[in-house]
Each structure stands twice: as structure tokens, then as C-alpha cells.
Design a protein around this motif. Structure first.
Motif, PDB file in Angstrom:
ATOM      1  N   ALA A 167       0.835  -1.201   0.000  1.00  0.00           N
ATOM      2  CA  ALA A 167       0.000   0.000   0.000  1.00  0.00           C
ATOM      3  C   ALA A 167       0.873   1.255   0.000  1.00  0.00           C
ATOM      4  CB  ALA A 167      -0.917   0.008   1.215  1.00  0.00           C
ATOM      5  N   VAL A 168       0.403   2.270  -0.729  1.00  0.00           N
ATOM      6  CA  VAL A 168       1.150   3.521  -0.866  1.00  0.00           C
ATOM      7  C   VAL A 168       0.366   4.647  -0.193  1.00  0.00           C
ATOM      8  CG1 VAL A 168       2.106   5.202  -2.498  1.00  0.00           C
ATOM      9  CG2 VAL A 168       2.217   2.753  -3.017  1.00  0.00           C
ATOM     10  N   GLU A 169       0.992   5.341   0.714  1.00  0.00           N
ATOM     11  CA  GLU A 169       0.355   6.476   1.384  1.00  0.00           C
ATOM     12  C   GLU A 169       0.268   7.669   0.437  1.00  0.00           C
ATOM     13  OE1 GLU A 169      -0.986   6.267   4.374  1.00  0.00           O
ATOM     14  OE2 GLU A 169      -0.353   4.167   4.475  1.00  0.00           O
ATOM     15  N   ALA A 170      -0.518   8.674   0.822  1.00  0.00           N
ATOM     16  CA  ALA A 170      -0.744   9.833  -0.047  1.00  0.00           C
ATOM     17  C   ALA A 170       0.479  10.735  -0.148  1.00  0.00           C
ATOM     18  CB  ALA A 170      -1.947  10.630   0.453  1.00  0.00           C
ATOM     19  N   ALA A 171       1.296  10.792   0.906  1.00  0.00           N
ATOM     20  CA  ALA A 171       2.361  11.795   0.986  1.00  0.00           C
ATOM     21  C   ALA A 171       3.300  11.819  -0.224  1.00  0.00           C
ATOM     22  CB  ALA A 171       3.154  11.614   2.276  1.00  0.00           C
ATOM     23  N   PRO A 172       3.849  10.675  -0.688  1.00  0.00           N
ATOM     24  CA  PRO A 172       4.767  10.759  -1.833  1.00  0.00           C
ATOM     25  C   PRO A 172       4.095  11.259  -3.107  1.00  0.00           C
ATOM     26  CG  PRO A 172       4.308   8.463  -1.250  1.00  0.00           C
ATOM     27  CD  PRO A 172       3.783   9.306  -0.142  1.00  0.00           C
ATOM     28  N   THR A 173       2.818  10.933  -3.289  1.00  0.00           N
ATOM     29  CA  THR A 173       2.104  11.423  -4.464  1.00  0.00           C
ATOM     30  C   THR A 173       1.885  12.924  -4.367  1.00  0.00           C
ATOM     31  OG1 THR A 173       1.006   9.297  -4.811  1.00  0.00           O
ATOM     32  CG2 THR A 173      -0.028  11.232  -5.801  1.00  0.00           C
ATOM     33  N   VAL A 174       1.518  13.412  -3.191  1.00  0.00           N
ATOM     34  CA  VAL A 174       1.312  14.845  -2.999  1.00  0.00           C
ATOM     35  C   VAL A 174       2.612  15.602  -3.276  1.00  0.00           C
ATOM     36  CG1 VAL A 174       0.769  16.653  -1.317  1.00  0.00           C
ATOM     37  CG2 VAL A 174      -0.581  14.540  -1.363  1.00  0.00           C
ATOM     38  N   GLU A 175       3.710  15.106  -2.735  1.00  0.00           N
ATOM     39  CA  GLU A 175       5.000  15.768  -2.930  1.00  0.00           C
ATOM     40  C   GLU A 175       5.395  15.786  -4.405  1.00  0.00           C
ATOM     41  OE1 GLU A 175       7.679  13.663  -0.435  1.00  0.00           O
ATOM     42  OE2 GLU A 175       6.698  14.277   1.428  1.00  0.00           O
ATOM     43  N   LEU A 176       5.166  14.665  -5.091  1.00  0.00           N
ATOM     44  CA  LEU A 176       5.545  14.589  -6.499  1.00  0.00           C
ATOM     45  C   LEU A 176       4.644  15.483  -7.353  1.00  0.00           C
ATOM     46  CD1 LEU A 176       7.598  13.316  -8.294  1.00  0.00           C
ATOM     47  CD2 LEU A 176       6.193  11.250  -8.428  1.00  0.00           C
ATOM     48  N   ALA A 177       3.359  15.531  -7.047  1.00  0.00           N
ATOM     49  CA  ALA A 177       2.449  16.410  -7.786  1.00  0.00           C
ATOM     50  C   ALA A 177       2.828  17.874  -7.588  1.00  0.00           C
ATOM     51  CB  ALA A 177       1.017  16.162  -7.339  1.00  0.00           C
ATOM     52  N   GLN A 178       3.162  18.237  -6.367  1.00  0.00           N
ATOM     53  CA  GLN A 178       3.605  19.618  -6.099  1.00  0.00           C
ATOM     54  C   GLN A 178       4.841  19.953  -6.924  1.00  0.00           C
ATOM     55  OE1 GLN A 178       4.160  19.096  -1.898  1.00  0.00           O
ATOM     56  NE2 GLN A 178       2.199  20.049  -1.350  1.00  0.00           N
ATOM     57  N   ARG A 179       5.781  19.004  -6.966  1.00  0.00           N
ATOM     58  CA  ARG A 179       7.010  19.218  -7.715  1.00  0.00           C
ATOM     59  C   ARG A 179       6.722  19.387  -9.213  1.00  0.00           C
ATOM     60  NH1 ARG A 179       9.974  14.696  -5.680  1.00  0.00           N
ATOM     61  NH2 ARG A 179       9.686  15.758  -3.704  1.00  0.00           N
ATOM     62  N   LEU A 180       5.859  18.528  -9.746  1.00  0.00           N
ATOM     63  CA  LEU A 180       5.523  18.615 -11.167  1.00  0.00           C
ATOM     64  C   LEU A 180       4.900  19.964 -11.515  1.00  0.00           C
ATOM     65  CD1 LEU A 180       4.136  15.001 -11.606  1.00  0.00           C
ATOM     66  CD2 LEU A 180       5.941  15.986 -13.022  1.00  0.00           C
ATOM     67  N   LEU A 181       4.007  20.443 -10.672  1.00  0.00           N
ATOM     68  CA  LEU A 181       3.394  21.745 -10.927  1.00  0.00           C
ATOM     69  C   LEU A 181       4.422  22.867 -10.835  1.00  0.00           C
ATOM     70  CD1 LEU A 181      -0.046  21.429  -9.083  1.00  0.00           C
ATOM     71  CD2 LEU A 181       0.405  21.256 -11.530  1.00  0.00           C
ATOM     72  N   ASP A 182       5.340  22.755  -9.895  1.00  0.00           N
ATOM     73  CA  ASP A 182       6.405  23.758  -9.780  1.00  0.00           C
ATOM     74  C   ASP A 182       7.268  23.800 -11.038  1.00  0.00           C
ATOM     75  OD1 ASP A 182       5.574  24.512  -7.249  1.00  0.00           O
ATOM     76  OD2 ASP A 182       7.070  23.280  -6.195  1.00  0.00           O
ATOM     77  N   TRP A 183       7.493  22.641 -11.643  1.00  0.00           N
ATOM     78  CA  TRP A 183       8.286  22.599 -12.873  1.00  0.00           C
ATOM     79  C   TRP A 183       7.539  23.225 -14.043  1.00  0.00           C
ATOM     80  CZ3 TRP A 183       9.492  16.643 -12.473  1.00  0.00           C
ATOM     81  CH2 TRP A 183      10.343  16.431 -11.373  1.00  0.00           C
ATOM     82  N   GLY A 184       6.196  23.166 -14.004  1.00  0.00           N
ATOM     83  CA  GLY A 184       5.428  23.789 -15.074  1.00  0.00           C
ATOM     84  C   GLY A 184       4.427  22.907 -15.790  1.00  0.00           C
TER      85      GLY A 184
END
Length: 318
Positions: A167-184
Motif C-alpha cells: 500500500a502507498v500512502e498519499a504523501a509521496p504522491t502529494v510531494e511529487l504532484a507539487q514538484r511537477l506543478l512547480d516545474w510547469g
């Protein structure tokens, strides 16, 4: 008044609180075909895209600019794009690195996508590199594409479960989504790569992303139907405000790097449910079902779409 069921269409009953219109992101010509045993030559893949566009699909992934030895089913994606220069639908392609981006743009791509994993194990199995290195490569692609005025989508796979890590918790997905949006990136697609998500998990992840500053307007859901939960998960996404859903005509594909993962949510099944809810999407179901039948014949295997099977059975009964 004609009976909608007799016409092969569902009864339309609007549900309160759901979006009036959604975008179906058709992935059959890329994510679907790349996991099929039979490889279609570029000309037939281009014909598939044309058929999908004629059925009303407005976004159709047309190919993947990856190494042919990694995903041979996507060889010749440049030829596919060039063949489709006159098609008006959006035709994004997957570009895992800067060389892939350059090749895609040279072939006429106007939209691209990058692919990352929420887990370390799947990053190494699928992308052949640790997460940190995969993310650095993706960032370079995103920033280069944005500089050239090219729209970018970011895929995050394994958002609910991983066959190696559980099972995968939400935190790594949230962090990666934030990073992707920051990149553009313009949009983040959440991939239930092995189909273990349930409606509660979908709602919890979307809520966690919004709490983390990722707007629901920039989210899509990419659902697999391994445990029969894909449409229930779509409904949970609709209730949470998601308006972009990935699916593949005839339920093609799966994941070549994830054990036991069955195919994508079939576009025919998604369209039937959306039609029944009175949610607009622009795709003509009979034309789509015809395209699914054509594709299944080309692949030499039966469709996994329950709707397509029911409609075919109804025609035979009449």
C-alpha cells in the motif's frame, strides 16, 4: 419517444453535485497498445487514432518516444504523428528524456507527457532508474518543453499500491504532484497502475492533494480495473470534482512492468456511465464501440469492455 436501451444507449438521470462536462483522455493508442502482445505497425496505429477522433475523442495519446528495445510496440511514433498532421484532436505523446522531446517536436508534437512513480521500486522497474534520477530527467523535459511553449502532462504511477512495496500512502504522491506543478506541468494524472484503489482511497488522495495546494482542476485519474473498481473510482473522482479521466478503447493494455495488472478502464464502459449520468464528453458510443471492435480484431483478442460485449450481444439477439 424512442427507448434509449433499444438504441444501445443508457437511461440519462442526472445526479446532483457532479460536473456537467468531463474530458476523456484516450490512452488506447499509447498506454493500451504498448502492453499488448501484438504490435501494430505505425500506419494501423495512425488509423486507430483517426477512428477515435472521428468518434469524437478530443484528446488521444498518439505514441511514445522511448527506446524501441524497451517498448517495441511504440516504434515508429514519429511516423504516426506525421501521418496525423491534419487531425484536429489533441495528440499528446510520452517523452521520457530530452532526446525523446526533441524527436517528438521534430515529428510535429504539440503536447507531451512525462512519467514518474510514487514508489522507488516501480521507478527502477519501469524507468530503469532510481526516483531521484528519473525526476531529474523529467524536470529537464518539462522545463525545456515549457520554454518552447509546449503543454506538458505529468503522470504519477502507483498512487495506491505497488506490487513490491504494498500500500502507498498519499504523501509521496502529494510531494511529487507539487514538484511537477512547480516545474510547469499543466496537469497531473494519478495512476492506479495495478488497480487496487477503492472509492474511499480515491477521495482521500484527491482531498490530500487539494490540502497540499494541488488544485482539483489540474488532476486527472488513470484507473485500471484489476479488481473491478474502476467505474466506482470514477464516480468517487467525479464527486470530488475531478473532470479528466483516462481510459483505453476496448480496455487495451495493462502494465508491462507491473505483475498481474489487467487492462485500463475501457472507454466504452466509461462513456456508458457518463451518458447515464447526463455528463457531456463528446464521444459517440456506437462509433466508439465500432472502433473497439476493429481494434480487437486487429489485436486478435476479445474486448474487455462489458458495454461493448453487451451491445454486440444485443445486436446479435435482434
Amino acid at each position: 419517444m424512442s427507448d434509449p436501451l433499444a438504441l444501445g444507449l443508457p437511461m440519462r438521470v442526472r445526479a446532483e453535485g457532479l460536473p456537467e462536462r468531463v474530458t476523456i483522455w484516450e490512452v488506447g493508442a499509447r498506454d493500451g497498445l504498448q502492453a499488448e502482445a501484438v504490435s501494430l505497425e505505425p500506419a494501423r496505429r495512425a488509423e486507430l487514432v483517426r477512428r477515435l477522433a472521428a468518434a469524437g475523442a478530443s484528446v488521444i495519446e498518439a505514441g511514445s518516444f522511448v527506446r524501441a528495445d524497451r517498448v517495441p510496440q511504440m516504434a515508429g511514433s514519429d511516423a504516426v504523428l506525421r501521418e496525423l498532421a491534419d487531425v484536429e484532436a489533441r495528440l499528446p505523446v510520452l517523452t521520457p528524456n530530452l532526446r525523446g522531446l526533441d524527436d517528438a517536436l521534430a515529428a510535429g508534437a504539440r503536447e507531451v507527457a512525462v512519467f514518474l512513480s510514487a514508489t522507488e521500486s516501480f521507478s527502477e522497474a519501469n524507468l530503469g532508474a532510481p526516483k531521484a534520477r528519473s525526476e531529474a530527467a523529467a524536470e529537464a523535459v518539462v522545463r525545456a518543453a515549457v520554454e518552447r511553449g509546449v503543454r506538458v502532462r505529468g503522470y504519477v504511477s502507483m498512487v495506491f499500491g505497488d506490487p513490491w512495496e504494498g500500500a502507498v500512502e498519499a504523501a509521496p504522491t502529494v510531494e511529487l504532484a507539487q514538484r511537477l506543478l512547480d516545474w510547469g506541468v499543466d496537469e497531473v494524472s494519478l495512476g492506479d497502475t495495478i488497480g487496487v484503489g477503492t472509492p474511499g482511497a480515491v477521495r482521500a488522495l484527491v482531498d490530500a492533494l487539494q490540502e497540499g495546494g494541488v488544485p482539483v482542476e489540474q488532476l486527472g485519474l488513470h484507473l485500471h480495473d484489476t479488481y473491478g473498481q474502476a467505474l466506482a473510482n470514477v464516480l468517487a473522482g467525479l464527486q470530488a470534482g475531478v473532470t479528466v479521466f483516462d481510459s483505453a478503447v476496448a480496455g487495451t493494455g495493462g502494465c508491462p512492468f507491473a505483475r498481474s495488472a489487467t487492462g485500463n478502464l475501457a472507454t466504452e464502459d466509461l462513456v456508458w456511465m457518463l451518458d447515464g449520468l447526463g455528463i457531456e464528453h463528446g464521444i459517440d458510443l456506437p462509433a466508439l464501440a465500432g472502433t473497439g471492435a476493429w481494434l480487437s480484431d486487429a489485436l486478435g483478442r476479445a474486448t474487455t469492455s462489458r458495454v461493448a460485449k453487451a451491445l454486440a450481444g444485443g445486436r446479435e439477439a435482434r
